[in-house]
Design an enzyme around this catalytic site. Sequence first.
Site, PDB file in Angstrom:
ATOM      1  N   GLU A 246       0.868  -1.175   0.000  1.00 49.70           N
ATOM      2  CA  GLU A 246       0.000   0.000   0.000  1.00 49.70           C
ATOM      3  C   GLU A 246       0.904   1.224   0.000  1.00 49.70           C
ATOM      4  OE1 GLU A 246      -3.164   0.119  -0.434  1.00 49.70           O
ATOM      5  OE2 GLU A 246      -3.356  -2.063  -0.417  1.00 49.70           O
ATOM      6  N   CYS A 280      -1.822   9.343   2.366  1.00 52.86           N
ATOM      7  CA  CYS A 280      -1.514   8.855   1.016  1.00 52.86           C
ATOM      8  C   CYS A 280      -2.650   9.147   0.048  1.00 52.86           C
ATOM      9  CB  CYS A 280      -1.202   7.363   1.051  1.00 52.86           C
ATOM     10  SG  CYS A 280      -2.462   6.348   1.847  1.00 52.86           S
TER      11      CYS A 280
END
EC number: 1.2.1.71
Length: 489
Positions: A246, A280
């Site tokens: 991720e 993110c």
Amino acid sequence: MSHLVQLIDGQWLAGEGKPFESMDPAKNEVIWQGGAASASQVDAAVKAARAAFYHWSDLALEDRLAIVRRYADLLGEHKEALALTIARETGKPLWETRTEVAAMQGKIAISIRAHDERTGTVENPMPGAKAFVRHKPHGVVAVFGPYNFPGHLPNGHIVPALIAGNTVVFKPSELTPMVAEAMLKIWQEAGLPKGVLNLVQGEVETGKALAGNPDIDGLFFTGSSRTGHFLHQQFAGQPGKILALEMGGNNPLIVKDVSDVDGAVHAIVQSAFITSGQRCTCSRRLFVERGARGDALVKRLVEVVGQIKVGLYDAADQPFMGAMISEKAALGMVAAQANLQQLGGESLLTLKHLEAGTGFVSPGIIDVTAIGALPDEEYFGPLLQLIRYDDFDAAIDQGNATSFGLSAGLLGDNEADWQHFFKRIRAGIVNWNKPITGASSAAPFGGIGASGNHRASAYYAADYCAYPVASVEDSKAAMPDQLSPGLTF
């Protein structure tokens, strides 16, 4: 200060590697010191996890869940202390770190439900036998955690891994070791057996030793795209090990035909500047129509962002933005802005480093429409790039002009535009009239391209924490009613 900072086989040990420290980025104070785990200590942690694996995985699921649920209860009991620890080490305001601890607690019930729904046992009838699909844990898995959500994000790997029956070696960010230490002590208090969850603290060398250990069965990573790509290369030629990545994003947010300007501006602020831009999923590129309507929205956005309160995490009057993770990160954002200005960008609101020695910066907005070849970079902080557009499809194409593919969003009143946008945009999280930093733990979380490797976490973490096993079964071996041609009995 703590000197026993490694948890290996249930014992707190001093690190044998080089010393390192953690800073409070808001107050410029050293708040934690310890020695890094040596390669031999990393190996000992992996061996401890391997030794604990069969006992842990052989426990009845309900026995494992009892410990995991106790951990959830203890997170509630330790909420304020853990929220303050996260705030001190990351600079995030207390209002936000309290939501992080609440998310950690909420992850438990969601992970239990996901394990049952996605990795439960399925029986299918077949002539003369029974066919089953079951799931088994991988074994020993490494978890690498990030600094922006040092509790919630590694928790999202660790909890489903433990529920599935894996044992874990956890390597947190070297910038947030104090949070990791606090988390592991809560797991111990919950009654987790020794060796089931081990902690190795350290910097790059510790991480390399863990990722390169031949006895791990997989690695679950949340962090930068650069580190994720390095891990992907390191795991090349090892198809027997699962790697879940991720990573970051250069996330586009497009505005088209909005009637509620303040509603759109609020969504933009929440998308670009929450957590000081250190999520993110934060919007890095904002696309706004040319013309009077777009001009009005940009003007209002600059007004609102210019009034964002930046301050100490423990201030009585809580700020929206706290400090960034470090002074180095803050100066990196100043440098990124200067580079964009040199390429032809025009700052509408200049990002400034507010206090030497700290991670405090003011939010920035820079119009990069005139830059012909815009760098495909993730600027991990509160700097929003504005791009003015004439054609909706061209804006979508430019939004897709990135190696990343994590999050994207459309702010607009027309559902047909939304349907078109959803079909064309390439990202793993795609929102309409909501901040693109908003995601549900009851849904998958992840991206494509340089943002991940199709191993979505959150609700789908159960998928990479166990592997499916197909079985055809009968209670005894027996001759078939009819033999295959060419056989004689």
